[in-house]
Design a protein around this motif. Sequence first.
Motif, short mmCIF file in Angstrom:
data_model
loop_
_atom_site.label_atom_id
_atom_site.label_comp_id
_atom_site.label_asym_id
_atom_site.label_seq_id
_atom_site.Cartn_x
_atom_site.Cartn_y
_atom_site.Cartn_z
N PHE A 2 10.17 39.69 -1.29
CA PHE A 2 9.47 39.07 -1.87
C PHE A 2 9.87 37.67 -2.21
O PHE A 2 10.67 37.62 -3.22
CB PHE A 2 8.70 39.77 -3.02
N ARG A 3 9.30 36.57 -1.67
CA ARG A 3 9.68 35.26 -1.83
C ARG A 3 9.02 34.28 -2.51
O ARG A 3 9.46 33.56 -3.27
CB ARG A 3 10.10 34.70 -0.24
N HIS A 4 7.72 34.47 -2.32
CA HIS A 4 6.89 33.40 -3.04
C HIS A 4 5.91 33.95 -3.88
O HIS A 4 4.93 34.85 -3.53
CB HIS A 4 6.20 32.47 -1.97
N PRO A 5 6.03 33.47 -5.25
CA PRO A 5 5.08 34.20 -6.26
C PRO A 5 3.79 33.54 -6.00
O PRO A 5 3.61 32.49 -5.32
CB PRO A 5 5.72 33.66 -7.57
N VAL A 6 2.83 34.24 -6.75
CA VAL A 6 1.24 33.67 -6.28
C VAL A 6 1.09 32.38 -6.88
O VAL A 6 0.26 31.53 -6.10
CB VAL A 6 0.33 34.74 -6.81
N VAL A 7 1.51 31.94 -7.87
CA VAL A 7 1.40 30.28 -8.30
C VAL A 7 2.07 29.62 -7.35
O VAL A 7 1.35 28.56 -7.23
CB VAL A 7 1.73 30.21 -9.74
N ILE A 8 2.84 29.98 -6.91
CA ILE A 8 3.64 28.89 -5.94
C ILE A 8 2.63 29.01 -4.48
O ILE A 8 2.52 27.99 -4.18
CB ILE A 8 4.92 29.56 -5.42
N ILE A 10 -0.50 29.48 -4.21
CA ILE A 10 -1.76 28.88 -4.52
C ILE A 10 -1.75 27.36 -4.73
O ILE A 10 -2.23 26.66 -3.93
CB ILE A 10 -2.53 29.19 -5.92
N THR A 11 -0.56 26.90 -5.46
CA THR A 11 -0.49 25.53 -5.29
C THR A 11 -0.06 24.93 -3.98
O THR A 11 -0.35 23.62 -3.82
CB THR A 11 0.77 24.95 -6.51
N HIS A 12 0.79 25.45 -3.60
CA HIS A 12 1.33 25.07 -2.16
C HIS A 12 -0.04 24.64 -1.10
O HIS A 12 -0.24 23.82 -0.61
CB HIS A 12 2.11 25.99 -1.23
N ASN A 245 6.21 34.74 10.45
CA ASN A 245 6.97 35.12 9.16
C ASN A 245 6.89 34.13 8.15
O ASN A 245 6.61 34.47 7.07
CB ASN A 245 8.51 35.34 9.62
N ASN A 246 7.00 32.88 8.32
CA ASN A 246 6.75 31.80 7.24
C ASN A 246 5.43 31.68 6.78
O ASN A 246 5.05 31.59 5.64
CB ASN A 246 7.13 30.32 7.97
N MET A 250 4.09 32.66 2.94
CA MET A 250 3.24 31.67 2.13
C MET A 250 1.97 32.26 1.83
O MET A 250 1.30 31.88 1.13
CB MET A 250 3.15 30.40 2.63
N LEU A 251 1.54 33.33 2.59
CA LEU A 251 0.19 33.80 2.40
C LEU A 251 0.22 35.14 1.42
O LEU A 251 -0.86 35.35 0.82
CB LEU A 251 -0.71 34.18 3.67
#
Length: 272
Positions: A2-8, A10-12, A245-246, A250-251
Motif C-alpha cells: 500500500f503506497r498512496h494514502p487516500v488524501v495523497i 485525492i489531492t494528486h 501499475n502506476n 494512484m487510484l
Amino acid sequence: MFRHPVVIRITHWVNAVCLLVLLMSGLQIFNAHPALYWGNVSTFDTPLMAMSSTEDYPPRGVTTVFGHAFETTGWLGSSTGSNGEPADRGFPAWTTLPSDQDLTGGRSWHFFFAWVFVLNGVAYLFYGLVSGQLRFRLIPSRNQIRHFGASVWEHLTLRFPQGDEAKRYNVIQKLSYLVVLFVLLPVQVLAGLAMSPAMDAAFPFLLTLFDGRQSARTVHFVVAAMLVLFVIVHVALVLLSGFWNNMRGMLTGWFVIERKVEPSPITEEPRA
C-alpha cells in the motif's frame, strides 16, 4: 504494497485537474495581449517575447524572442479559428479555455481554479506534515544523496528500481518534487497575486519582489512553462516505468513491487 494514502491520491488528482484548467485558461488570458515585458509597464516596441500575425492573406504567424523572429504559422500568432478561417491568436483555440477568444471567461475559470489549487495544496501540506508523509516522501536520505550520480544514470538508461528500492521515491524524484512544491509553485502564486492591482495596493512588497507588474507576468508565464515541462517528464516516466501499475497505485493506493533480479553467479566448467 500500500503506497498512496487516500488524501495523497485525492489531492494528486485535484492538482492534475486544476493545473490543466489553469494552463488552458491562462493561455486564454495571455492571448488578450500575447507579449511579455520586464518592469512595471509594457514597452510595446521592445517586448521580451511577442506573438503576432502579418497583414498578408492568409496571415503568417510570427513569434519574436529577444528580438529574433521565427515563423510559427498554425501554432503561434496565427492559427485556424472556430470558423475554419485564419485567426490572430497567440495560442491556438484548442489550447485555451474557452476555445473562442473570451478574456472574461478565461479569467473566471482561472481565478476559481487558482483558489481550488491553493486550498488543495494547503490540505496536502497539512496532511503531509501531520502524518509524516511529507518527510517520508520528499526528504532524501544521506545514502540517496551519495548515490545521486547513479540515480541520474539509471534515469538516462531507463533502468527503474526494483525490490525494496521501489518502495520509496528515488533522490531525483524527491528533489524534483521539493523544487516544484517549495520553489516553483510559491513563486507562481506570488507572481499571480502581483498582477492584481488590488493585491499590490494591499501588499506593496509584491511589486518590489518582482520588479514590477509586467515582470511578474513574465515570471508567471515562464514558471508555467517549467511546470508543463515537469508534467511532461512526469507522465513520460509513468508510461515508461509501468503505466498500469502506476495508475493502480494512484487510484487504489496499492502498488506491485517487482522482485529484484539478482545476477546469477558465474561458475567454472569442471576440468576434464
